[in-house]
Design a protein around this motif. Sequence first.
Motif, PDB file in Angstrom:
ATOM      1  N   VAL A  50       0.849  -1.198   0.000  1.00  0.00           N
ATOM      2  CA  VAL A  50       0.000   0.000   0.000  1.00  0.00           C
ATOM      3  C   VAL A  50       0.889   1.255   0.000  1.00  0.00           C
ATOM      4  O   VAL A  50       0.657   2.200  -0.758  1.00  0.00           O
ATOM      5  N   GLY A  51       1.932   1.235   0.824  1.00  0.00           N
ATOM      6  CA  GLY A  51       2.851   2.374   0.893  1.00  0.00           C
ATOM      7  C   GLY A  51       3.543   2.614  -0.446  1.00  0.00           C
ATOM      8  O   GLY A  51       3.657   3.753  -0.911  1.00  0.00           O
ATOM      9  N   PHE A  54       1.116   4.032  -2.920  1.00  0.00           N
ATOM     10  CA  PHE A  54       0.806   5.428  -2.579  1.00  0.00           C
ATOM     11  C   PHE A  54       1.947   6.339  -3.044  1.00  0.00           C
ATOM     12  O   PHE A  54       1.717   7.373  -3.677  1.00  0.00           O
ATOM     13  N   MET A  64      -5.519   4.141   1.144  1.00  0.00           N
ATOM     14  CA  MET A  64      -4.574   3.834   2.226  1.00  0.00           C
ATOM     15  C   MET A  64      -5.358   3.696   3.539  1.00  0.00           C
ATOM     16  O   MET A  64      -5.100   2.805   4.348  1.00  0.00           O
ATOM     17  N   TRP A  71      -7.028  -3.570   8.325  1.00  0.00           N
ATOM     18  CA  TRP A  71      -6.030  -4.032   9.305  1.00  0.00           C
ATOM     19  C   TRP A  71      -6.623  -3.991  10.725  1.00  0.00           C
ATOM     20  O   TRP A  71      -6.549  -4.961  11.475  1.00  0.00           O
ATOM     21  N   HIS A 105      -0.143   7.642  12.670  1.00  0.00           N
ATOM     22  CA  HIS A 105       0.040   6.226  12.319  1.00  0.00           C
ATOM     23  C   HIS A 105       0.081   5.401  13.606  1.00  0.00           C
ATOM     24  O   HIS A 105       0.920   5.640  14.459  1.00  0.00           O
ATOM     25  N   LYS A 109       2.710   0.916  16.184  1.00  0.00           N
ATOM     26  CA  LYS A 109       2.721   1.149  17.645  1.00  0.00           C
ATOM     27  C   LYS A 109       1.817   0.160  18.362  1.00  0.00           C
ATOM     28  O   LYS A 109       2.160  -0.369  19.421  1.00  0.00           O
ATOM     29  N   VAL A 112       3.524  -3.183  18.691  1.00  0.00           N
ATOM     30  CA  VAL A 112       4.554  -3.137  19.744  1.00  0.00           C
ATOM     31  C   VAL A 112       3.870  -3.215  21.113  1.00  0.00           C
ATOM     32  O   VAL A 112       4.284  -3.992  21.985  1.00  0.00           O
ATOM     33  N   ALA A 148       8.249   4.429  25.357  1.00  0.00           N
ATOM     34  CA  ALA A 148       8.443   3.932  23.992  1.00  0.00           C
ATOM     35  C   ALA A 148       7.691   4.839  23.018  1.00  0.00           C
ATOM     36  O   ALA A 148       6.496   5.065  23.170  1.00  0.00           O
ATOM     37  N   ALA A 149       8.435   5.370  22.042  1.00  0.00           N
ATOM     38  CA  ALA A 149       7.826   6.339  21.122  1.00  0.00           C
ATOM     39  C   ALA A 149       7.943   5.871  19.680  1.00  0.00           C
ATOM     40  O   ALA A 149       9.028   5.543  19.197  1.00  0.00           O
ATOM     41  N   SER A 150       6.802   5.874  18.996  1.00  0.00           N
ATOM     42  CA  SER A 150       6.763   5.487  17.594  1.00  0.00           C
ATOM     43  C   SER A 150       6.657   6.745  16.735  1.00  0.00           C
ATOM     44  O   SER A 150       5.914   7.670  17.073  1.00  0.00           O
ATOM     45  N   THR A 154       9.314  11.009   8.242  1.00  0.00           N
ATOM     46  CA  THR A 154      10.527  11.840   8.358  1.00  0.00           C
ATOM     47  C   THR A 154      10.188  13.178   9.023  1.00  0.00           C
ATOM     48  O   THR A 154      11.019  13.752   9.708  1.00  0.00           O
ATOM     49  N   GLY A 181      11.238   3.722  17.709  1.00  0.00           N
ATOM     50  CA  GLY A 181      11.061   2.870  16.538  1.00  0.00           C
ATOM     51  C   GLY A 181      10.034   3.479  15.612  1.00  0.00           C
ATOM     52  O   GLY A 181       9.524   4.573  15.866  1.00  0.00           O
ATOM     53  N   VAL A 184      10.581   5.053   9.591  1.00  0.00           N
ATOM     54  CA  VAL A 184      11.774   5.747   9.097  1.00  0.00           C
ATOM     55  C   VAL A 184      12.915   5.782  10.117  1.00  0.00           C
ATOM     56  O   VAL A 184      14.023   6.212   9.803  1.00  0.00           O
TER      57      VAL A 184
END
Length: 219
Positions: A50-51, A54, A64, A71, A105, A109, A112, A148-150, A154, A181, A184
Amino acid sequence: MTGDEALKGIEEAIVSGDKERSSQLVEEALREIDSLTIIQRGMMPAMEMVGDRFSHGEIYLPEMLMAAEAWNEVMTLLKPKMLAAGESVAKIGTVVIGTVQTDVHEIGKNIVATLLGTAGFEVHDLGVDIPASKFIGKAEEVDADIIAASAIMTTTMTYQRDILEHLMARGLRDKYIVLVGGGVVNQKWADEIGADGYGETAADGVRVAKELLTRRKGG
Ligand code: B12
């Protein structure tokens, strides 16, 4: 249908954003294939595709979004099974997790968070678009071990750095293990911003979280 055919079918159903077919195929596949394999080999390749489509202008935002909705629908089947599998595991630590500011997004996350839960972590999932101050506020409130940071884009990964800067400004840097994590993000970035750990996949994230916690507790 073979396992590979089932996974291919799931991939296609998610790419086309077909919620009902995705769920039906996953229910069938679950008779022979475990949840994590379905996620890693059926569902994640779908999101890659899909990415790609796109970024090549072959599909647009609504498609998307439909894939993401398919999902999420499937995850309502898989998540309880995964959590049930981890129920008997003793608690090993507390994690506050979220997707950084301006980034919505949530799929990566959420995986995780689920896997950390099945591994024995108490998980506080803040959701998406979370400013640094909120990560830290929650960590203080629940006496977390890990933040924990997703970040998937960019344009949003810099907000991971924000968390570390806020921690330093408040004199709390050494109190928490900071794990980063997301699409990117890579080890180089994690090192550059001074994060304690990085996980390329959700499973890596869990492994790194456990290792860092054991080291901190002197094990
Ligand atoms: C689904 C999707 C969306 C959905 C999200 C729905 C949702 N509820 O999450 C919607 C449609 C909303 C969306 C919107 C946008 N998106 Co989008 N999206 C995607 C897509 C197709 C899939 C992302 C995904 O879920 N991947 C699957 C998961 C499982 O993978 P993952 O997130 O990388 O997570 C894994 C690892 O990274 C890791 N991990 C993740 N987080 C963490 C955290 C920690 C601590 C650890 C250890 C590990 C870890 O574990 C996971 C499992 O192994 C990607 C394409 C791609 N290839 O990623 C584009 C993509 C991320 N999107 C993109 C863009 C540009 C956008 C928009 C700006 C589009 C627009 N014009 O509006 C908006 C931005 C919205 C915003 N402000 O955030 C670009 C980003 C490009 C860039 N420069 O970074 C991508 C790469 C598409 C592309 N090729 O151009 N998107």
